[in-house]
Design a protein around this motif. Structure first.
Motif, mmCIF file in Angstrom:
data_model
loop_
_atom_site.group_PDB
_atom_site.id
_atom_site.type_symbol
_atom_site.label_atom_id
_atom_site.label_comp_id
_atom_site.label_asym_id
_atom_site.label_seq_id
_atom_site.Cartn_x
_atom_site.Cartn_y
_atom_site.Cartn_z
ATOM 1 N N ASN A 1 -16.760 -5.646 11.536
ATOM 2 C CA ASN A 1 -18.116 -6.168 11.712
ATOM 3 C C ASN A 1 -18.092 -7.477 12.490
ATOM 4 O O ASN A 1 -18.587 -8.501 12.032
ATOM 5 N N HIS B 1 -21.734 3.346 11.252
ATOM 6 C CA HIS B 1 -20.750 2.548 10.526
ATOM 7 C C HIS B 1 -19.495 2.327 11.364
ATOM 8 O O HIS B 1 -18.971 1.199 11.424
ATOM 9 N N LYS C 1 -18.624 -1.429 12.470
ATOM 10 C CA LYS C 1 -17.469 -2.001 11.793
ATOM 11 C C LYS C 1 -16.282 -2.176 12.735
ATOM 12 O O LYS C 1 -15.619 -3.215 12.725
ATOM 13 N N GLY D 1 -26.945 1.538 -1.489
ATOM 14 C CA GLY D 1 -25.542 1.337 -1.180
ATOM 15 C C GLY D 1 -24.614 1.977 -2.194
ATOM 16 O O GLY D 1 -25.020 2.788 -3.033
ATOM 17 N N LYS E 1 -15.808 -3.068 -3.366
ATOM 18 C CA LYS E 1 -16.955 -3.957 -3.240
ATOM 19 C C LYS E 1 -18.219 -3.161 -2.906
ATOM 20 O O LYS E 1 -18.165 -2.028 -2.434
ATOM 21 N N TRP E 2 -19.350 -3.792 -3.148
ATOM 22 C CA TRP E 2 -20.671 -3.190 -2.950
ATOM 23 C C TRP E 2 -21.100 -3.426 -1.504
ATOM 24 O O TRP E 2 -21.046 -4.545 -0.995
ATOM 25 N N TYR E 3 -21.539 -2.338 -0.859
ATOM 26 C CA TYR E 3 -21.925 -2.388 0.550
ATOM 27 C C TYR E 3 -23.172 -1.537 0.719
ATOM 28 O O TYR E 3 -23.289 -0.482 0.094
ATOM 29 N N PRO F 1 -26.205 -7.235 -1.495
ATOM 30 C CA PRO F 1 -25.587 -7.532 -0.192
ATOM 31 C C PRO F 1 -26.610 -7.535 0.935
ATOM 32 O O PRO F 1 -27.572 -6.762 0.931
ATOM 33 N N ASN G 1 -24.432 -6.566 6.411
ATOM 34 C CA ASN G 1 -23.007 -6.304 6.619
ATOM 35 C C ASN G 1 -22.124 -7.009 5.595
ATOM 36 O O ASN G 1 -20.917 -7.146 5.800
ATOM 37 N N GLU G 2 -22.704 -7.427 4.500
ATOM 38 C CA GLU G 2 -21.974 -8.193 3.499
ATOM 39 C C GLU G 2 -21.333 -7.272 2.461
ATOM 40 O O GLU G 2 -21.876 -6.210 2.129
ATOM 41 N N GLN G 3 -20.172 -7.671 1.965
ATOM 42 C CA GLN G 3 -19.502 -6.985 0.869
ATOM 43 C C GLN G 3 -19.545 -7.896 -0.354
ATOM 44 O O GLN G 3 -19.126 -9.044 -0.279
#
Length: 408
Positions: free
Chosen positions: A107, A150, A154, A308, A315-317, A385, A388-390
């Protein structure tokens, strides 16, 4: 005759000058040529291979850095069956770091993010490419458009040699997106994994097994270097990664095959090549669901009442493709594993999935499929999130966002 020589000399000088980006040693690409025409690669002929000379990294349009190890990755998703029965589907084109430790940037530039890849391809007249992608570039979750978006956002945004600035004045919005997918698919077509294996007698079977050595020998002989092969918890072959270095820009498609830097976890013997669709989970419930079976199943880990899902590091995406998790049933519970590794809940109750983990013991409700640990089925996060955050999740009650995790 003298006039002709002078005229030719002036024309040649003008061509050389127009090929250069003013004020730098970088080069542009000639107008109107497609990535499949290698004459568009106007990088210096003596440009070094990626990951061989850090002094060349300033030439960012002709030297891929730091992601100079280019992986072409393919999946064999047999349960649920995904894609044609006689191909490994394309997963992505990934720029791994030159450190050769499996690390990578991701990203890299949200300003380059793409939304609807199909619309972009159609706007450039790439209907044939889109049709091929719809057949062979498949998402296990069923939403191919999400996978394509994605993959570019990414990984494609981290390929510096297709940055819009490298195209010069002829750049058209999203040309870099189109080139990324054309080049990724072009390389994929040169690596027909299924064809190579089956021609050598390694064919899908419900009972026959193969050795790691014979699978790798076939693929290495055809590719020219040893690829990475991946197996699932049932010792079934499910992915192949082909490693490359790059000479010049990605637009030149000058890929040099190299041996894999990742260690395969496939067993030495007893590797299955399961036919697609032959081992799909049964739609009926077990008559004794609380009894351990020793079976494994694959699916996604989603959050109740939230957008998500979990990606491979636990992690949550919210804006990409869900990771596929394997649920391994044990006498006392279950273990969770993604391509990132086994999932552990540490002493602070934070969830992570890495290759160094040995796997925590979770419990799963046989009807609701809610995951819990140590009797705790409520999970938490500090916030939802952004695009684009995890975000880390935990089971310690610390966090304003609360939810259950379900295995689907």
């Amino acid at each position: 005759m003298m006039l002709d020589i002078i005229t030719l000399g002036l024309i040649a000088a003008q061509l050389v000058q127009s090929a250069r980006i003013p004020g730098s040693a970088q080069f542009q690409y000639i107008k109107g040529l497609t990535p499949r025409d290698n004459s568009n690669n106007k990088c210096p002929v003596d440009i070094p291979l990626s990951c061989t000379d850090d002094s060349a990294k300033s030439n960012s349009c002709c030297y891929e850095y730091p992601g100079g190890i280019i992986l072409q990755t393919q999946f064999w998703d047999y349960s649920p069956a995904t894609g044609p029965d006689d191909v490994f589907t394309l997963h992505g084109l990934w720029p791994d770091n030159c450190s050769k430790d499996g690390s990578y940037q991701q990203n890299c530039n949200s300003k380059l993010n793409v939304g609807d890849v199909a619309s972009v391809l159609k706007s450039f007249g790439e209907d044939e490419l889109l049709t091929k992608m719809q057949t062979n570039w498949k998402n296990l979750g069923g939403n191919d458009a999400n996978l394509w978006k994605h993959e570019f956002n990414k990984h494609g945004t981290c390929v510096n040699t297709i940055n819009p600035s490298c195209y010069g004045d002829d750049f058209k919005t999203n040309q870099n997106v189109v080139d990324y997918f054309k080049i990724a698919y072009n390389l994929y077509e040169k690596l027909p994994t299924y064809k190579w294996l089956t021609e050598a007698g390694i064919t899908p079977s419900t009972d026959k097994t193969y050795t790691k050595e014979e699978i790798l020998k076939v693929l290495t002989d055809k590719f020219g270097s040893e690829p990475y092969i991946g197996c699932d918890s049932k010792n079934a072959l499910n992915e192949v990664w082909y490693f490359h270095q790059l000479k010049g820009s990605l637009l030149g498609e000058n890929f040099q095959h190299i041996d894999s830097f990742s260690n395969s976890k496939c067993p030495s013997t007893g590797i299955k090549f399961t036919p697609k669709g032959s081992n799909s989970p049964s739609p009926t419930k077990s008559s004794n669901p609380s009894k351990p079976t020793g079976d494994s199943s694959r699916g996604f880990v989603k959050l109740s009442n939230q957008d998500g899902c979990l990606i491979k590091n636990g992690k949550w995406y919210v804006s990409g493709t869900c990771a596929t998790y394997t649920l391994e049933k044990l006498d006392q519970g279950v273990k969770l594993r993604s391509n990132g590794g086994y999932c552990n809940v540490d002493s602070t109750k934070v969830l992570s999935c890495t290759k160094s983990n040995d796997g925590s013991i979770f419990q799963i409700d046989s009807s609701s499929k809610i995951l819990s640990i140590d009797g705790q089925n409520e999970w938490n996060a500090d916030h939802v999130p952004s695009s684009n955050e995890q975000v880390e999740i935990n089971a310690n009650g610390d966090g304003s966002i609360k939810f259950n995790l379900t295995f689907e």
